[in-house]
Scaffold this motif. Structure first.
Motif, PDB file in Angstrom:
ATOM      1  N   LEU A   1      -6.691   2.276 -10.306  1.00  0.00           N
ATOM      2  CA  LEU A   1      -8.131   2.810 -10.007  1.00  0.00           C
ATOM      3  C   LEU A   1      -7.693   4.152  -9.028  1.00  0.00           C
ATOM      4  CD1 LEU A   1      -9.469  -0.575  -8.404  1.00  0.00           C
ATOM      5  CD2 LEU A   1     -10.335   0.966 -10.494  1.00  0.00           C
ATOM      6  N   MET A   2      -6.429   4.224  -8.613  1.00  0.00           N
ATOM      7  CA  MET A   2      -6.316   5.714  -7.801  1.00  0.00           C
ATOM      8  C   MET A   2      -6.018   6.900  -8.653  1.00  0.00           C
ATOM      9  SD  MET A   2      -4.314   4.634  -4.158  1.00  0.00           S
ATOM     10  CE  MET A   2      -3.045   3.692  -4.715  1.00  0.00           C
ATOM     11  N   VAL A   3      -5.275   6.513  -9.770  1.00  0.00           N
ATOM     12  CA  VAL A   3      -4.851   7.488 -10.662  1.00  0.00           C
ATOM     13  C   VAL A   3      -6.239   7.802 -11.607  1.00  0.00           C
ATOM     14  CG1 VAL A   3      -3.574   7.994 -12.609  1.00  0.00           C
ATOM     15  CG2 VAL A   3      -2.679   6.661 -10.812  1.00  0.00           C
ATOM     16  N   ALA A   4      -7.055   6.931 -11.951  1.00  0.00           N
ATOM     17  CA  ALA A   4      -8.233   7.074 -12.636  1.00  0.00           C
ATOM     18  C   ALA A   4      -9.205   8.082 -11.724  1.00  0.00           C
ATOM     19  CB  ALA A   4      -8.855   5.772 -12.725  1.00  0.00           C
TER      20      ALA A   4
ATOM     21  N   ARG B   1       8.022   4.152 -14.789  1.00  0.00           N
ATOM     22  CA  ARG B   1       9.455   4.162 -15.623  1.00  0.00           C
ATOM     23  C   ARG B   1      10.243   5.297 -14.927  1.00  0.00           C
ATOM     24  NH1 ARG B   1      12.011   7.119 -19.105  1.00  0.00           N
ATOM     25  NH2 ARG B   1      10.294   8.492 -19.448  1.00  0.00           N
ATOM     26  N   LEU B   2       9.643   6.201 -14.720  1.00  0.00           N
ATOM     27  CA  LEU B   2      10.408   7.371 -14.209  1.00  0.00           C
ATOM     28  C   LEU B   2      10.616   7.339 -12.792  1.00  0.00           C
ATOM     29  CD1 LEU B   2       9.085  10.596 -16.175  1.00  0.00           C
ATOM     30  CD2 LEU B   2      11.232   9.785 -16.034  1.00  0.00           C
ATOM     31  N   HIS B   3       9.715   7.007 -11.917  1.00  0.00           N
ATOM     32  CA  HIS B   3       9.615   6.938 -10.474  1.00  0.00           C
ATOM     33  C   HIS B   3       9.327   5.507 -10.085  1.00  0.00           C
ATOM     34  CE1 HIS B   3       9.561  11.370 -11.116  1.00  0.00           C
ATOM     35  NE2 HIS B   3       8.551  11.071 -11.929  1.00  0.00           N
ATOM     36  N   PRO B   4      10.158   4.685 -10.164  1.00  0.00           N
ATOM     37  CA  PRO B   4      10.118   3.172  -9.457  1.00  0.00           C
ATOM     38  C   PRO B   4       9.824   3.135  -7.976  1.00  0.00           C
ATOM     39  CG  PRO B   4      12.094   3.382 -10.413  1.00  0.00           C
ATOM     40  CD  PRO B   4      11.425   4.689 -10.713  1.00  0.00           C
TER      41      PRO B   4
ATOM     42  N   SER C   1       0.552  -1.169   0.033  1.00  0.00           N
ATOM     43  CA  SER C   1      -0.153   0.072   0.112  1.00  0.00           C
ATOM     44  C   SER C   1       0.903   1.338  -0.020  1.00  0.00           C
ATOM     45  CB  SER C   1      -1.069  -0.002   1.257  1.00  0.00           C
ATOM     46  OG  SER C   1      -0.135  -0.044   2.439  1.00  0.00           O
ATOM     47  N   ASP C   2       1.935   1.213   0.931  1.00  0.00           N
ATOM     48  CA  ASP C   2       3.052   2.379   0.892  1.00  0.00           C
ATOM     49  C   ASP C   2       3.438   2.702  -0.611  1.00  0.00           C
ATOM     50  OD1 ASP C   2       4.224   4.502   2.109  1.00  0.00           O
ATOM     51  OD2 ASP C   2       5.914   3.227   2.252  1.00  0.00           O
ATOM     52  N   THR C   3       4.092   1.689  -1.165  1.00  0.00           N
ATOM     53  CA  THR C   3       4.652   1.897  -2.675  1.00  0.00           C
ATOM     54  C   THR C   3       3.361   2.299  -3.595  1.00  0.00           C
ATOM     55  OG1 THR C   3       4.379  -0.413  -3.169  1.00  0.00           O
ATOM     56  CG2 THR C   3       6.558   0.397  -2.383  1.00  0.00           C
ATOM     57  N   SER C   4       2.141   1.731  -3.529  1.00  0.00           N
ATOM     58  CA  SER C   4       1.033   2.264  -4.357  1.00  0.00           C
ATOM     59  C   SER C   4       0.806   3.546  -4.222  1.00  0.00           C
ATOM     60  CB  SER C   4       0.024   1.109  -4.180  1.00  0.00           C
ATOM     61  OG  SER C   4       0.289  -0.030  -4.577  1.00  0.00           O
TER      62      SER C   4
ATOM     63  N   THR D   1       3.612   5.789  -5.777  1.00  0.00           N
ATOM     64  CA  THR D   1       3.691   5.905  -7.132  1.00  0.00           C
ATOM     65  C   THR D   1       2.384   6.864  -7.640  1.00  0.00           C
ATOM     66  OG1 THR D   1       4.522   3.734  -7.464  1.00  0.00           O
ATOM     67  CG2 THR D   1       3.306   4.407  -9.281  1.00  0.00           C
ATOM     68  N   THR D   2       1.259   6.599  -6.959  1.00  0.00           N
ATOM     69  CA  THR D   2      -0.037   7.575  -7.290  1.00  0.00           C
ATOM     70  C   THR D   2       0.744   9.179  -6.976  1.00  0.00           C
ATOM     71  OG1 THR D   2      -1.424   5.791  -6.600  1.00  0.00           O
ATOM     72  CG2 THR D   2      -2.244   7.989  -6.710  1.00  0.00           C
TER      73      THR D   2
END
Length: 172
Positions: A159-162, A68-71, A10-13, A16-17
């Motif tokens: 889903l979060m980005v959407a 790609r830019l921010h793994p 959840s932290d990495t998701s 990324t969001t």
């Protein structure tokens, strides 16, 4: 251990969001394209659902470009060489630990045109995927040591980005 896996996923998701949100705010034209795709496919009457993601190629491209830019984990877990190996002319002796720099791979000009630019269009019509088969793009690692949270992360981040393009487009 299970709690650690969920927290790490959840932290990495979330991270990324946040990066996706930052990149979309820096590129209002990309945000507008994402918003239009969502309006065309989903409309305004309902929320995006997991089953809708495969119909949103531009959204998928935004997520791939963000990864790609921010793994989430720039240096993948260390690998230990079981035997002597030669990689690109370098000899890696048996027993040596090797760290793979996913951040540097995602910004390598040998693989990416304008590697530091946020351009989701590069993934439209491309077969490059994050499942560990394309070594120029491995935000989740590859092989037997690929991140076990990949399915959860991909679903959650999409889903979060959407849900982000519903905010107003900033004027610059």
């Amino acid at each position: 251990m299970v709690a650690d896996l969920f927290i790490a996923g959840s932290d990495t998701s979330a991270l990324t969001t946040e990066w996706a949100m930052a990149e979309l705010l820096r590129k209002p034209s990309v945000l507008q394209k994402a918003r239009q795709e969502l309006l065309d496919v989903i409309g305004t009457e309902r929320q995006v659902q997991e089953s809708d993601i495969h119909q949103l190629p531009y959204l998928q491209a935004i997520v791939k470009e963000t990864m790609r830019l921010h793994p989430a984990v720039p240096l993948l877990l260390p690998y230990k060489a079981k035997t002597d190996a030669e990689v690109l002319g370098y000899v890696i002796p048996k027993g040596i630990q090797v760290l793979v720099n996913a951040w540097a791979l995602g910004r390598d000009p040998d693989y990416w045109t304008e590697p530091t630019e946020f351009r989701p269009e590069r993934f439209l019509g491309s077969n490059v995927d994050y499942k560990g088969r394309d070594y120029e793009y491995i935000p989740f690692g590859a092989g037997r040591r690929i991140c076990p949270g990949l399915p959860l992360a991909v679903r959650m981040v999409h889903l979060m980005v959407a849900s982000l393009p519903n905010a107003s487009v900033p004027s610059l």
